[in-house]
Write an enzyme that holds these catalytic residues in place. Structure first.
Site, PDB file in Angstrom:
ATOM      1  CD  GLU A 250      70.081  49.065  75.403  1.00  0.00           C
ATOM      2  OE1 GLU A 250      69.756  49.832  74.489  1.00  0.00           O
ATOM      3  OE2 GLU A 250      71.234  48.564  75.511  1.00  0.00           O
TER       4      GLU A 250
ATOM      5  CG  ASP B 225      67.094  48.555  72.746  1.00  0.00           C
ATOM      6  OD1 ASP B 225      67.374  49.507  73.491  1.00  0.00           O
ATOM      7  OD2 ASP B 225      67.947  47.838  72.213  1.00  0.00           O
TER       8      ASP B 225
ATOM      9  CD  GLU C  69      67.518  50.080  69.199  1.00  0.00           C
ATOM     10  OE1 GLU C  69      68.542  50.782  69.254  1.00  0.00           O
ATOM     11  OE2 GLU C  69      67.533  48.843  69.162  1.00  0.00           O
TER      12      GLU C  69
ATOM     13  CG  HIS D 269      69.790  44.345  74.234  1.00  0.00           C
ATOM     14  ND1 HIS D 269      70.652  43.906  73.255  1.00  0.00           N
ATOM     15  CD2 HIS D 269      68.947  45.207  73.631  1.00  0.00           C
ATOM     16  CE1 HIS D 269      70.344  44.489  72.100  1.00  0.00           C
ATOM     17  NE2 HIS D 269      69.304  45.268  72.302  1.00  0.00           N
TER      18      HIS D 269
END
Length: 518
Positions: free
Chosen positions: A226, A228, A231, A242
């Site tokens: 993942e 990101d 956020e 990640h």
């Protein structure tokens, strides 16, 4: 990071299915995006979004009886995982009326609470039945966002997950709904509250949640790498890669999921390597009235730099640039002891930050930037969401976390929100009218998706995008004489500006049309 998305994004009496229902027609809201090149500019792409299966009504095939009510399965039709998948259908969505999801041109707005619905997650579609797949090595991804209406405890998230383009239909015959109905979700948290994984119902050892009337967890989770991108709420923001040891959407169980004491034994790096300006010592860089003013719409640019500046090279660095009110703003430099004073993510930066903050470097254990880049090279799906956090009240993003640690210790304070903030019941009752708007999504060659003018503070005398100059929150990026500051353009076809970089930076060729100082 420290989160369990689906525990936070709940809807009464709905669940997740594998068959395609017919009670409500599924019509994806349209959303235009742009693909850009330095040579040809930006071209509009006709796209749409699909609601994640987690929010949809689950009922028996050909009927109206719920297969899942509250946080309990219908044991009559769901006698075992395969039978349940065959008996239950996932229906179409009333995007605006039920879920508070609306689009207009290139803008997508997600409302927090609409009736009994809380939050949402949608995916960008390439067609009626397939997700848009992004390969962003040696590319940049840009979008506009308005987080002014997101208080402490909320998270407007934009990220990429290594999901299958068809939602898993080809791999799992029991999945007849596919990407059209938002199936096949996975992320680095290996969530175990997803109701259907690999074409089967996750009913084995299903346990209803004690703090949510609508969710629970099963024996299995669904893992994948993942990225990101964003956020954030109006108080704080972070971007975080990640990596996972597995390639693509993978079912997990037990230690593989990395739960509890096995957090650093699972398939995925749940912590990731985050760049949160507040956590890294710049407490006035992002927020209402700050250098990047969260009370106004802003543009977020993320660049993925490879070892040889090609799309086949190894990912070595992830950079962040902002544009607001026509001014290009460099990301803040880290300002904590024993961490390089840089404003981008690299393996060495992550290692130094992990050491200083006392965090285990599982990011490096799982391959760091190289492994993240390998996942990106296979193609990833864009998710856009709004959620609150039943697991940790979003304190890992905007407050002191963990709450048992000394807030003055390095890395503990991630934002200015109180440790008592973010409790979902309170956030949902007090801030139900919260919303986030994402717009103007662009992707393509580095330097092709944004533009701006001279901002306040130290600036370069050349461009960092088409016809732009860059402002910085740190004197480290200031130019000397006619030289170019860090991240400034220093060469390329049709470029006529300075070609010498300010010390200690050097000019790197990213493509024929764009060279950059770093």
């Amino acid at each position: 990071m420290f989160r369990d998305i689906a525990l936070a994004l709940t809807l009464a009496s709905v669940a997740y299915a594998q068959q395609a229902g017919t009670n409500t027609a599924e019509t994806h809201p349209t959303l235009s995006t742009q693909k850009c090149t330095t040579a040809g500019g930006c071209t509009t792409v006709s796209s749409s979004v699909a609601l994640d299966a987690n929010w949809r009504w689950l009922h028996v095939v050909g009927g109206y009886t719920n297969c899942y009510t509250g946080n309990t399965w219908n044991s009559t039709v769901c006698t075992d995982p395969t039978t349940c998948a065959q008996n239950c259908a996932l229906d179409g969505a009333d995007y605006s009326g039920t879920y508070g999801i609306t689009t207009s041109g290139n803008a997508l707005t997600l409302k927090f609470v609409t009736g009994s619905n809380v939050g949402s997650r949608v995916y960008l579609m390439a067609s009626e039945s397939e997700y848009q797949m992004f390969k962003l090595l040696n590319q940049e991804f840009t979008f506009d966002v308005d987080v002014s209406n997101l208080p402490c405890g909320l998270n407007g998230a934009v990220y990429f997950s290594q999901m299958d383009a068809d939602g898993g239909m080809a791999k799992y015959p029991n999945n007849k709904a596919g990407a059209k109905y938002g199936t096949g979700y996975c992320d680095s948290q290996c969530p175990q509250d997803i109701k259907f994984i690999n074409g089967a119902a996750n009913i084995v050892n299903w346990t209803a949640s004690s703090n949510s009337a609508n969710t629970g967890t099963g024996q299995y989770g669904t893992c994948c790498s993942e990225m990101d991108i964003w956020e954030a709420n109006s108080m704080d923001t972070a971007y975080t890669p990640h990596p996972c040891s597995v390639n693509g959407q993978t079912q997990c169980s037990g230690t593989e999921c990395g739960d509890g004491d096995s957090r650093y034994d699972g398939y995925c790096d749940k912590d990731g390597c985050d760049f949160n300006s507040y956590r890294l010592g710049n407490t006035t860089f992002f927020g209402k009235g700050d250098i990047v003013d969260s009370s106004q719409k802003l543009t977020v640019v993320t660049q993925f730099i490879t070892s040889d500046n090609t799309s086949t090279g190894t990912l070595t660095e992830i950079r962040r640039i902002y544009v607001q009110n026509g001014k290009v703003i460099a990301n803040s430099n880290a300002n904590v002891p024993n961490v390089p004073a840089q404003n981008s993510l690299t393996d060495s930066f992550c290692a130094a930050a992990k050491t200083e903050f006392g965090d285990q470097n599982y990011f490096a254990t799982l391959g760091g930037m190289k492994q993240m880049g390998a996942a990106m090279n296979t193609g990833m799906v864009l998710a856009l969401s709004l959620w609150d956090d039943y697991a940790a009240s979003m304190l890992w993003l905007d407050s002191a976390y963990p709450t048992t640690a000394n807030a003055s210790a390095p890395g503990v304070l991630r934002g200015s929100c109180a440790t008592t903030s973010g409790v979902p019941a309170q956030v949902e009752s007090q801030y139900g009218s919260a919303s986030v708007t994402y717009s103007n999504i662009k992707y393509g060659d580095i330097g092709s998706t944004y533009s701006g003018t001279v901002g306040t503070g130290p600036v370069s005398s050349s461009s960092t995008g088409p016809s732009s100059t860059i402002s910085s929150s740190s004197p480290a990026s200031s130019p000397t004489g006619g030289s170019v500051a860090e991240w400034g353009q220093c060469g390329g076809i049709n470029y006529n500006g300075p070609t010498t970089c300010a010390s200690p930076f050097t000019c790197h060729v990213l493509n024929s049309y764009y060279s950059q100082c770093y």
